[in-house]
Write a protein that holds these residues in place. Structure first.
Motif, PDB file in Angstrom:
ATOM      1  N   MET A 154       0.670  -1.403   0.452  1.00 40.75           N
ATOM      2  CA  MET A 154       0.048   0.056  -0.119  1.00 40.75           C
ATOM      3  C   MET A 154       1.128   1.275  -0.128  1.00 40.75           C
ATOM      4  N   ILE A 155       0.550   2.197  -1.307  1.00 38.57           N
ATOM      5  CA  ILE A 155       1.438   4.173  -1.608  1.00 38.57           C
ATOM      6  C   ILE A 155       1.247   4.423  -0.305  1.00 38.57           C
ATOM      7  N   THR A 156       1.575   4.895   1.171  1.00 48.35           N
ATOM      8  CA  THR A 156       1.293   6.137   2.053  1.00 48.35           C
ATOM      9  C   THR A 156       1.387   7.181   1.617  1.00 48.35           C
ATOM     10  N   PRO A 157       0.626   8.022   2.520  1.00 45.53           N
ATOM     11  CA  PRO A 157       0.202   9.314   1.526  1.00 45.53           C
ATOM     12  C   PRO A 157       2.193   9.773   1.382  1.00 45.53           C
ATOM     13  N   HIS A 158       2.682   9.831   2.196  1.00 51.04           N
ATOM     14  CA  HIS A 158       4.295  10.191   2.233  1.00 51.04           C
ATOM     15  C   HIS A 158       4.978   9.982   0.216  1.00 51.04           C
ATOM     16  N   GLU A 159       4.423   8.674   0.679  1.00 47.57           N
ATOM     17  CA  GLU A 159       5.197   7.822  -0.852  1.00 47.57           C
ATOM     18  C   GLU A 159       4.637   8.093  -1.371  1.00 47.57           C
ATOM     19  N   GLU A 160       3.297   9.213  -1.863  1.00 45.10           N
ATOM     20  CA  GLU A 160       2.475   9.894  -2.900  1.00 45.10           C
ATOM     21  C   GLU A 160       2.774  11.575  -2.935  1.00 45.10           C
ATOM     22  N   THR A 161       3.499  11.757  -1.838  1.00 42.06           N
ATOM     23  CA  THR A 161       4.102  13.340  -2.457  1.00 42.06           C
ATOM     24  C   THR A 161       5.835  14.007  -2.109  1.00 42.06           C
ATOM     25  N   ARG A 162       6.238  12.940  -2.157  1.00 38.95           N
ATOM     26  CA  ARG A 162       7.975  12.913  -1.968  1.00 38.95           C
ATOM     27  C   ARG A 162       8.833  13.193  -3.702  1.00 38.95           C
ATOM     28  N   PRO A 163       7.033  12.076  -4.582  1.00 39.02           N
ATOM     29  CA  PRO A 163       8.787  12.934  -5.944  1.00 39.02           C
ATOM     30  C   PRO A 163       7.915  14.888  -6.082  1.00 39.02           C
ATOM     31  N   HIS A 164       6.160  15.039  -5.652  1.00 36.51           N
ATOM     32  CA  HIS A 164       6.308  16.465  -6.132  1.00 36.51           C
ATOM     33  C   HIS A 164       7.095  16.713  -5.203  1.00 36.51           C
ATOM     34  N   ARG A 165       7.512  16.765  -4.173  1.00 38.25           N
ATOM     35  CA  ARG A 165       8.225  17.897  -2.983  1.00 38.25           C
ATOM     36  C   ARG A 165       9.571  17.874  -3.741  1.00 38.25           C
ATOM     37  N   VAL A 166      10.050  16.255  -4.398  1.00 44.01           N
ATOM     38  CA  VAL A 166      11.725  16.890  -4.998  1.00 44.01           C
ATOM     39  C   VAL A 166      12.027  17.552  -5.916  1.00 44.01           C
ATOM     40  N   LEU A 167      10.600  17.141  -6.928  1.00 45.13           N
ATOM     41  CA  LEU A 167      10.609  18.127  -7.959  1.00 45.13           C
ATOM     42  C   LEU A 167      10.662  19.372  -7.811  1.00 45.13           C
ATOM     43  N   HIS A 168       9.908  20.023  -6.926  1.00 43.57           N
ATOM     44  CA  HIS A 168       9.328  21.282  -6.142  1.00 43.57           C
ATOM     45  C   HIS A 168      10.640  21.883  -6.326  1.00 43.57           C
ATOM     46  N   ALA A 169      11.926  20.865  -5.310  1.00 44.21           N
ATOM     47  CA  ALA A 169      12.953  21.484  -4.864  1.00 44.21           C
ATOM     48  C   ALA A 169      14.175  21.968  -5.920  1.00 44.21           C
ATOM     49  N   LEU A 170      13.987  20.941  -6.869  1.00 42.39           N
ATOM     50  CA  LEU A 170      14.485  20.751  -8.050  1.00 42.39           C
ATOM     51  C   LEU A 170      14.897  22.322  -8.343  1.00 42.39           C
ATOM     52  N   GLU A 171      13.443  23.491  -8.034  1.00 40.40           N
ATOM     53  CA  GLU A 171      13.568  24.527  -8.571  1.00 40.40           C
ATOM     54  C   GLU A 171      13.406  25.899  -8.038  1.00 40.40           C
ATOM     55  N   HIS A 172      14.337  25.252  -6.485  1.00 41.44           N
ATOM     56  CA  HIS A 172      13.896  26.394  -4.850  1.00 41.44           C
ATOM     57  C   HIS A 172      15.570  27.421  -5.584  1.00 41.44           C
ATOM     58  N   SER A 173      14.822  28.127  -5.019  1.00 41.39           N
ATOM     59  CA  SER A 173      16.398  29.686  -5.159  1.00 41.39           C
ATOM     60  C   SER A 173      17.622  29.095  -4.541  1.00 41.39           C
ATOM     61  N   SER A 174      17.589  28.043  -3.541  1.00 39.13           N
ATOM     62  CA  SER A 174      18.654  27.900  -3.192  1.00 39.13           C
ATOM     63  C   SER A 174      19.882  26.480  -3.934  1.00 39.13           C
ATOM     64  N   SER A 175      21.197  26.859  -4.008  1.00 39.78           N
ATOM     65  CA  SER A 175      21.331  25.588  -4.687  1.00 39.78           C
ATOM     66  C   SER A 175      21.362  24.453  -4.295  1.00 39.78           C
ATOM     67  N   SER A 176      22.185  24.864  -2.163  1.00 43.34           N
ATOM     68  CA  SER A 176      22.002  23.755  -1.561  1.00 43.34           C
ATOM     69  C   SER A 176      21.028  22.653  -1.528  1.00 43.34           C
ATOM     70  N   VAL A 177      19.128  23.330  -1.916  1.00 48.93           N
ATOM     71  CA  VAL A 177      18.496  23.052  -1.716  1.00 48.93           C
ATOM     72  C   VAL A 177      18.454  22.285  -3.005  1.00 48.93           C
ATOM     73  N   ARG A 178      18.481  22.864  -3.542  1.00 45.08           N
ATOM     74  CA  ARG A 178      18.572  21.986  -5.289  1.00 45.08           C
ATOM     75  C   ARG A 178      19.243  20.802  -5.728  1.00 45.08           C
ATOM     76  N   LEU A 179      20.744  20.840  -4.761  1.00 43.35           N
ATOM     77  CA  LEU A 179      21.566  19.828  -4.755  1.00 43.35           C
ATOM     78  C   LEU A 179      20.983  18.847  -4.272  1.00 43.35           C
ATOM     79  N   ARG A 180      20.312  18.997  -2.457  1.00 44.45           N
ATOM     80  CA  ARG A 180      19.518  17.617  -2.110  1.00 44.45           C
ATOM     81  C   ARG A 180      18.735  17.146  -2.773  1.00 44.45           C
ATOM     82  N   ALA A 181      18.341  17.980  -3.279  1.00 43.77           N
ATOM     83  CA  ALA A 181      16.450  16.919  -4.154  1.00 43.77           C
ATOM     84  C   ALA A 181      17.380  15.836  -5.299  1.00 43.77           C
ATOM     85  N   ALA A 182      18.623  16.746  -6.080  1.00 40.11           N
ATOM     86  CA  ALA A 182      19.212  15.852  -7.275  1.00 40.11           C
ATOM     87  C   ALA A 182      20.075  14.551  -6.745  1.00 40.11           C
ATOM     88  N   LEU A 183      20.018  14.697  -5.629  1.00 37.65           N
ATOM     89  CA  LEU A 183      20.780  13.657  -4.342  1.00 37.65           C
ATOM     90  C   LEU A 183      19.735  12.583  -4.358  1.00 37.65           C
TER      91      LEU A 183
END
Length: 223
Positions: free
Chosen positions: A1-30
């Motif tokens: 069963m997919i939890t709500p957290h697992e469903e939102t994780r990809p959206h969170r990562v994709l959103h972080a890739l566009e963040h103004s902070s390079s460290s946030v983008r780096l962690r998102a890519a990681l």
């Protein structure tokens, strides 16, 4: 069963890739590379085309290599045809890391001679990795058309690509040492010197080649 957290994780990562902070983008890519998801591929490739920070671009490339090549390579090949130089350069860089030879057809003579030095250098490196066995001589001939091009860093990149092709490059370099263009001759001679003595140092090899050309010779014995 997919939890709500697992469903939102990809959206969170994709959103972080566009963040103004390079460290946030780096962690998102990681995170995108640590837990691959096919939904990340398109956004990762697109971010490569516009990402201003080198460490983040490298992490984006790493994240893409963590995904299955059959999914990433077609997207990267399409990106090589982009009008944006950084998109082309980063796509080629990532293809060189995947080492998937199915991408070889995208390496065209026009791409190897791309007017943007960063794109051309990425194309040279990718070509050496992707070239099919037995096609090294043909690739060496194409790469040799770029001898004498650009700054010292660009010339050194080309020399390294040529040397990486192995022995098939030697006859090509030998012919280039007799080219009427002194810049081409100097670059070919410098590459030959680096081939025979990789520890000589690129700066020494280039300067020595220029000296030989200025004296009108083709080598230590004037060949």
């Amino acid at each position: 069963m997919i939890t709500p957290h697992e469903e939102t994780r990809p959206h969170r990562v994709l959103h972080a890739l566009e963040h103004s902070s390079s460290s946030v983008r780096l962690r998102a890519a990681l995170e995108a590379g640590t837990t691959p998801d096919a939904r990340f591929i398109g956004p990762l490739v697109e971010r490569c085309a516009v990402e201003p920070e080198f460490p983040v671009r490298e992490m984006l490339t790493w994240a893409l290599t963590r995904h299955p090549a059959p999914l990433t390579v077609p997207v990267l090949v399409g990106e090589v045809r982009s009008r944006r130089p950084q998109a082309r350069s980063q796509a080629l860089h990532t293809l060189s890391k995947t080492a998937d030879r199915s991408a070889w057809p995208v390496i065209t003579p026009a791409l190897l001679a791309d007017p943007d030095d960063d794109v051309a250098r990425s194309a040279w490196r990718a070509a050496v990795v992707l070239v099919p066995p037995g096609a090294e001589r043909e690739l060496a001939v194409l790469l040799a058309t770029q001898l004498g091009r650009g700054t010292r860093e660009v010339r050194l990149s080309l020399s390294r690509a040529l040397i990486a092709l192995g022995e098939p490059v030697l006859p090509v370099l030998d012919r280039a040492t007799a080219d009427p263009d002194p810049g081409v001759r100097a670059h070919a001679l410098a590459t030959e010197r680096l081939w025979h003595d990789p520890d000589a140092g690129s700066e020494f090899a280039v300067e020595e080649a220029k000296r030989v050309v200025a004296l009108g010779g083709e080598g230590p014995e004037g060949r």
